[in-house]
Design an enzyme around this catalytic site. Structure first.
Site, short mmCIF file in Angstrom:
data_model
loop_
_atom_site.label_atom_id
_atom_site.label_comp_id
_atom_site.label_asym_id
_atom_site.label_seq_id
_atom_site.Cartn_x
_atom_site.Cartn_y
_atom_site.Cartn_z
N ALA A 46 0.82 -1.21 0.00
CA ALA A 46 0.00 0.00 0.00
C ALA A 46 0.85 1.26 0.00
O ALA A 46 0.40 2.32 -0.44
CB ALA A 46 -0.91 0.00 1.23
N LYS A 47 2.08 1.16 0.50
CA LYS A 47 2.87 2.37 0.74
C LYS A 47 3.20 3.16 -0.53
O LYS A 47 3.53 4.34 -0.45
CB LYS A 47 4.16 2.00 1.48
CG LYS A 47 3.95 1.48 2.90
CD LYS A 47 3.37 2.56 3.81
CE LYS A 47 3.30 2.13 5.26
NZ LYS A 47 4.60 2.10 5.92
N ILE A 48 3.10 2.54 -1.68
CA ILE A 48 3.37 3.30 -2.90
C ILE A 48 2.29 4.35 -3.14
O ILE A 48 2.52 5.36 -3.80
CB ILE A 48 3.53 2.37 -4.13
CG1 ILE A 48 4.19 3.14 -5.28
CG2 ILE A 48 2.20 1.73 -4.52
CD1 ILE A 48 4.62 2.26 -6.44
#
Length: 349
Positions: A46-48
């Protein structure tokens, strides 16, 4: 008739989002647990989402000039997202890391061309978020054109998950009744919850952190769930929005890792350790929630990055975290829900 439209993207970042929802289990009363599978994003996390959000905000605000230098403290996933966005938009990227990070994440960062700067001594595998952030801030301050994003205190972190909430609303016929997810920087949980509530959702927000983390109070201590929680001595970032939180829960490394391992073997889905912790809490509570409720856990990353740790019996044994009894308990939970689903299906025929 014209030519059919092609569905082709031109940048890796165009693949961000629109990740699937998987129903993991449901009770006889129809309460279901859905996993938002963020490992289907580029870089497997998710961090992108928030990496792109922070870069675009820094560009708009004039903090990141063309050809500039991104410097960020990371345990891995944020760094991987920043590495991709840096490649696409023409920036250099330095990731300040420590020995607590997954080796697979560090290898992937190097493969994407990131410059890795380590803090902590050789063989030190305890998390060092404060030392990482101080070093990253100092590196950026010493160079013209460099920008330290400070993800724990950056409002663009949480803003990066507005689209995730929109995807949940688009994919579900009804409301998200419970959002039960792990808390690292807090961006994914609170950014998603804020947008859901802005859209009129009555979602109940339950944050999950490792035993030993200090976000929800209590004594601090060591823990091995990577990329989540706040270790003792580290400041709690402003991305943690207690006003949005209905309940904070702690989960042990033992139960978090057991859950991730069992789900891998039972359904063929590899999950990260912190995701395992959130799923464990959801599994334990599902029967106590109102019939027909929809529970969502954001599966922030997959287990492929933890083959040397969560999936490795020798590593777990060395840390005192290999608990077959805990894995049997998780398997029994899953089996119980599966039996309820079968029984419920027979009753409705």
């Amino acid at each position: 008739m014209g030519e059919p439209a092609e569905n082709v993207v031109h940048r890796v970042s165009d693949l961000i989002g629109r990740t699937p929802l998987l129903e993991l289990c449901r009770t006889a009363g129809g309460t279901r647990l859905l996993l938002k599978l963020e490992q289907f994003n580029p870089t497997g996390s998710a961090k992108i989402r928030m990496a792109r959000s922070m870069v675009l905000a820094a560009e708009r605000e004039g903090r990141l000039p063309p050809g500039g230098h991104i410097v960020e403290s990371t345990s891995g996933n944020t760094g991987l997202g920043l590495a991709v966005i840096a490649i696409e938009r023409g920036y250099r990227f330095t990731a300040v890391v420590d020995g607590h990070a997954s080796r697979d994440k560090l290898r992937a960062l190097a493969a994407l061309g990131a410059n890795l700067v380590y803090v902590g001594g050789a063989g030190d595998d305890t998390p060092s978020p404060t030392a990482r952030e101080e070093h990253a801030a100092a590196l950026a301050a010493a160079e013209a054109g460099a920008c330290f994003f400070d993800q724990h205190n950056n409002p663009s972190n949480a803003a990066g998950y507005t689209a995730l909430a929109a995807e949940l609303c688009a994919d579900l016929a009804g409301d998200v009744d419970y959002l039960i997810s792990s808390v690292g920087t807090g961006g994914s949980l609170f950014g998603t919850a804020r947008e859901l509530r802005r859209r009129g959702s009555a979602v109940r927000v339950i944050g999950v952190e490792p035993v030993g983390s200090i976000v929800f109070g209590g004594p601090g201590g060591p823990y091995w769930q990577s990329g989540t929680g706040t270790p003792p001595g580290a400041p709690i970032g402003h991305t943690i929005d207690y006003a949005l939180l209905d309940e904070g829960v702690k989960v042990s490394d033992r139960d978090a890792f057991a859950t991730a391992r069992v789900i891998g073997r039972r359904i063929g889905l590899l999950l990260g350790g912190s995701v395992g912790g959130a799923v464990y809490v959801a599994l334990c509570r599902l029967r106590d929630l109102r019939p027909g409720a929809t529970v969502v856990t954001i599966a922030c990353d997959g287990g492929e990055k933890y083959l040397d740790t969560v999936s490795n019996d020798e590593w777990l044994r060395a840390k005192g975290l290999l608990y077959p009894a805990a894995e049997r308990a998780v398997a029994e939970l899953l089996d119980g829900y599966a039996a309820e689903a079968v029984s419920s299906a027979h009753e409705t025929r």
